[in-house]
Scaffold this motif. Sequence first.
Motif, PDB file in Angstrom:
ATOM      1  N   LEU A 136     -25.447  10.238  21.725  1.00  0.00           N
ATOM      2  CA  LEU A 136     -25.181   8.913  21.188  1.00  0.00           C
ATOM      3  C   LEU A 136     -24.893   9.064  19.700  1.00  0.00           C
ATOM      4  N   THR A 137     -23.654   8.779  19.302  1.00  0.00           N
ATOM      5  CA  THR A 137     -23.245   8.977  17.918  1.00  0.00           C
ATOM      6  C   THR A 137     -23.891   7.938  17.009  1.00  0.00           C
ATOM      7  N   PRO A 138     -23.854   8.161  15.694  1.00  0.00           N
ATOM      8  CA  PRO A 138     -24.385   7.154  14.768  1.00  0.00           C
ATOM      9  C   PRO A 138     -23.691   5.802  14.898  1.00  0.00           C
ATOM     10  N   GLU A 139     -22.466   5.795  15.421  1.00  0.00           N
ATOM     11  CA  GLU A 139     -21.738   4.542  15.636  1.00  0.00           C
ATOM     12  C   GLU A 139     -22.070   3.899  16.974  1.00  0.00           C
ATOM     13  N   GLY A 140     -22.978   4.504  17.720  1.00  0.00           N
ATOM     14  CA  GLY A 140     -23.401   3.935  18.990  1.00  0.00           C
ATOM     15  C   GLY A 140     -22.491   4.252  20.152  1.00  0.00           C
ATOM     16  N   GLU A 141     -21.668   5.282  20.034  1.00  0.00           N
ATOM     17  CA  GLU A 141     -20.764   5.653  21.109  1.00  0.00           C
ATOM     18  C   GLU A 141     -21.385   6.753  21.969  1.00  0.00           C
ATOM     19  N   ARG A 142     -21.312   6.567  23.273  1.00  0.00           N
ATOM     20  CA  ARG A 142     -21.885   7.531  24.222  1.00  0.00           C
ATOM     21  C   ARG A 142     -20.959   8.719  24.393  1.00  0.00           C
ATOM     22  N   GLN A 143     -21.522   9.928  24.272  1.00  0.00           N
ATOM     23  CA  GLN A 143     -20.762  11.170  24.390  1.00  0.00           C
ATOM     24  C   GLN A 143     -21.154  11.900  25.678  1.00  0.00           C
ATOM     25  N   PRO A 144     -20.205  12.482  26.401  1.00  0.00           N
ATOM     26  CA  PRO A 144     -20.563  13.281  27.583  1.00  0.00           C
ATOM     27  C   PRO A 144     -21.255  14.574  27.162  1.00  0.00           C
ATOM     28  N   SER A 145     -22.134  15.055  28.016  1.00  0.00           N
ATOM     29  CA  SER A 145     -22.894  16.254  27.695  1.00  0.00           C
ATOM     30  C   SER A 145     -23.330  16.940  28.975  1.00  0.00           C
ATOM     31  N   ARG A 146     -23.579  18.242  28.873  1.00  0.00           N
ATOM     32  CA  ARG A 146     -24.091  18.981  30.026  1.00  0.00           C
ATOM     33  C   ARG A 146     -25.498  18.537  30.403  1.00  0.00           C
ATOM     34  N   PHE A 147     -26.143  17.767  29.526  1.00  0.00           N
ATOM     35  CA  PHE A 147     -27.500  17.285  29.806  1.00  0.00           C
ATOM     36  C   PHE A 147     -27.501  15.905  30.458  1.00  0.00           C
ATOM     37  N   ASP A 148     -26.321  15.366  30.755  1.00  0.00           N
ATOM     38  CA  ASP A 148     -26.247  14.041  31.370  1.00  0.00           C
ATOM     39  C   ASP A 148     -27.049  13.922  32.669  1.00  0.00           C
ATOM     40  N   PRO A 149     -27.116  14.987  33.511  1.00  0.00           N
ATOM     41  CA  PRO A 149     -27.921  14.855  34.734  1.00  0.00           C
ATOM     42  C   PRO A 149     -29.383  14.497  34.472  1.00  0.00           C
ATOM     43  N   TYR A 150     -29.874  14.790  33.287  1.00  0.00           N
ATOM     44  CA  TYR A 150     -31.264  14.485  32.970  1.00  0.00           C
ATOM     45  C   TYR A 150     -31.441  13.036  32.514  1.00  0.00           C
ATOM     46  N   LEU A 151     -30.352  12.262  32.547  1.00  0.00           N
ATOM     47  CA  LEU A 151     -30.420  10.844  32.189  1.00  0.00           C
ATOM     48  C   LEU A 151     -29.956   9.965  33.342  1.00  0.00           C
ATOM     49  N   ALA A 152     -29.999  10.506  34.553  1.00  0.00           N
ATOM     50  CA  ALA A 152     -29.495   9.774  35.717  1.00  0.00           C
ATOM     51  C   ALA A 152     -30.227   8.452  35.928  1.00  0.00           C
ATOM     52  N   ASP A 153     -31.474   8.363  35.488  1.00  0.00           N
ATOM     53  CA  ASP A 153     -32.272   7.155  35.695  1.00  0.00           C
ATOM     54  C   ASP A 153     -32.215   6.201  34.507  1.00  0.00           C
ATOM     55  N   ILE A 154     -31.458   6.537  33.480  1.00  0.00           N
ATOM     56  CA  ILE A 154     -31.436   5.714  32.275  1.00  0.00           C
ATOM     57  C   ILE A 154     -30.303   4.694  32.367  1.00  0.00           C
ATOM     58  N   ASP A 155     -30.661   3.498  32.800  1.00  0.00           N
ATOM     59  CA  ASP A 155     -29.712   2.391  32.837  1.00  0.00           C
ATOM     60  C   ASP A 155     -29.945   1.492  31.623  1.00  0.00           C
ATOM     61  N   ASP A 156     -29.317   0.327  31.592  1.00  0.00           N
ATOM     62  CA  ASP A 156     -29.474  -0.566  30.449  1.00  0.00           C
ATOM     63  C   ASP A 156     -30.933  -0.976  30.249  1.00  0.00           C
ATOM     64  N   ALA A 157     -31.633  -1.208  31.338  1.00  0.00           N
ATOM     65  CA  ALA A 157     -33.041  -1.623  31.222  1.00  0.00           C
ATOM     66  C   ALA A 157     -33.882  -0.516  30.592  1.00  0.00           C
ATOM     67  N   ALA A 158     -33.645   0.722  31.012  1.00  0.00           N
ATOM     68  CA  ALA A 158     -34.394   1.841  30.445  1.00  0.00           C
ATOM     69  C   ALA A 158     -34.048   2.036  28.978  1.00  0.00           C
ATOM     70  N   LEU A 159     -32.785   1.864  28.624  1.00  0.00           N
ATOM     71  CA  LEU A 159     -32.383   2.017  27.233  1.00  0.00           C
ATOM     72  C   LEU A 159     -32.979   0.907  26.372  1.00  0.00           C
ATOM     73  N   ARG A 160     -33.065  -0.289  26.927  1.00  0.00           N
ATOM     74  CA  ARG A 160     -33.733  -1.366  26.197  1.00  0.00           C
ATOM     75  C   ARG A 160     -35.204  -1.030  25.966  1.00  0.00           C
ATOM     76  N   GLY A 161     -35.816  -0.358  26.951  1.00  0.00           N
ATOM     77  CA  GLY A 161     -37.205   0.062  26.783  1.00  0.00           C
ATOM     78  C   GLY A 161     -37.371   1.075  25.666  1.00  0.00           C
ATOM     79  N   LEU A 162     -36.448   2.034  25.575  1.00  0.00           N
ATOM     80  CA  LEU A 162     -36.499   3.021  24.501  1.00  0.00           C
ATOM     81  C   LEU A 162     -36.296   2.361  23.145  1.00  0.00           C
TER      82      LEU A 162
END
Length: 409
Positions: A46-72
């Motif tokens: 996630l860039t400083p401008e709030g843009e989502r970047q693809p990464s090889r670690f994306d599989p470890y965020l499979a459960d992170i939806d909008d609700a989870a991101l709001r929680g973080l």
Amino acid sequence: MSSPEQWTRPEPGAGPAATAAQPSPEQVIAGLRATAEGGAELTQLLTPEGERQPSRFDPYLADIDDAALRGLYRDMVLVRRADRECNAMQRQGQLGIWVPLLGQEAAQVGSGRALKPQDMAFPSYREHGVAYTRGVDFRELLGIFRCTDHSAWDFREHGFHPYTIVIGNQVLNATGYAMGQKFEGKVGNTDPDGKPSGTDEATIVYFGDGATSQGDVHEGFVWAAVYDAPVVFFCQNNQWAISEPTERQSRLPLYQRARGYGFPGIRVDGNDVLACLAVTRWALDECRHGNGPVLIEAFTYRMDAHTTTDDPTRYRLSDEIEVWKHKDPIERVRVHLARTGGADQEFFDQVQADADAFAAELRDYCFNMPDPPPERIFSEVYAEPSAALDAQREEYLAYLSGFADGGEQ
């Protein structure tokens, strides 16, 4: 103009290295530039401008939806608000000292939320955000800094050890604990279907960039490597070991030190909560599967003083702080949620209201916290009675009784 490499390893005739002498203005500028950039190997989702970047670690965020991101997001806002309130209470004489975490919320919340209940975390003295994610009541932290208690929480229940003041000492403690996890067969197991066990354990230990210059950290790395201990070494590189920049301590990026010990090292954007969450999940899985230790360098920045006894204006420039304000860990999540429709203004307003209420509760608790009786310093030392300790207690209480107020403040 000097390059970051020239900061510590100048070419012949270019003047002394900053590690050996007072740095030149050019070296200072080069060092600040190196501080502001994480390098080509920085893992960022996630860039400083709030843009989502693809990464090889994306599989470890499979459960992170909008609700989870709001929680973080909510986690980080509440932790920052609590930190600011505690900082203010210290200035008002309600706390003896406070260790701010301002700017490091993503590193702590992201890595803390990556832990499973059976895992164990070993903090230094700044991991208030990790404590929060492990379910420790924030009010229980206040006794440490009000000098009335030392970790009132049950560390086994929360999987979060007491704070460690001695620089780097917790790395040895965590390594020993992780070795015990391996010796007891709590890593590398499979279920009847041959899949990784969901009960395997791992350990994570937090320390700063300054601690990497301590022998305890080196010894922890050695023992963990030799025994394939399931421990994640989580270095929060906030760029300043009190008043010394990282460039005065190491000729190489800190994550590259892992190579010398024979285990993986990775640098993650410490102001990116998604990157910290994903990379820490990956590292913990490596440890639970029996693949040995991992070093994570969370490249972040301490926006406030080292502690409330420190004056950072004496050793760093305001321009440096301004650069990092644009990389604020909370703001980039807010912008991302707003841009993608993951949250509306009502949500942000409610989180701020919750944070203010949280701070008010802390303040009320702190102002009304009773001072423990003097004999309490003797009551929690040993599990069983000790004749020597009993004698010391009686001698001390007799000494206090000689004052007009009986030793009460």
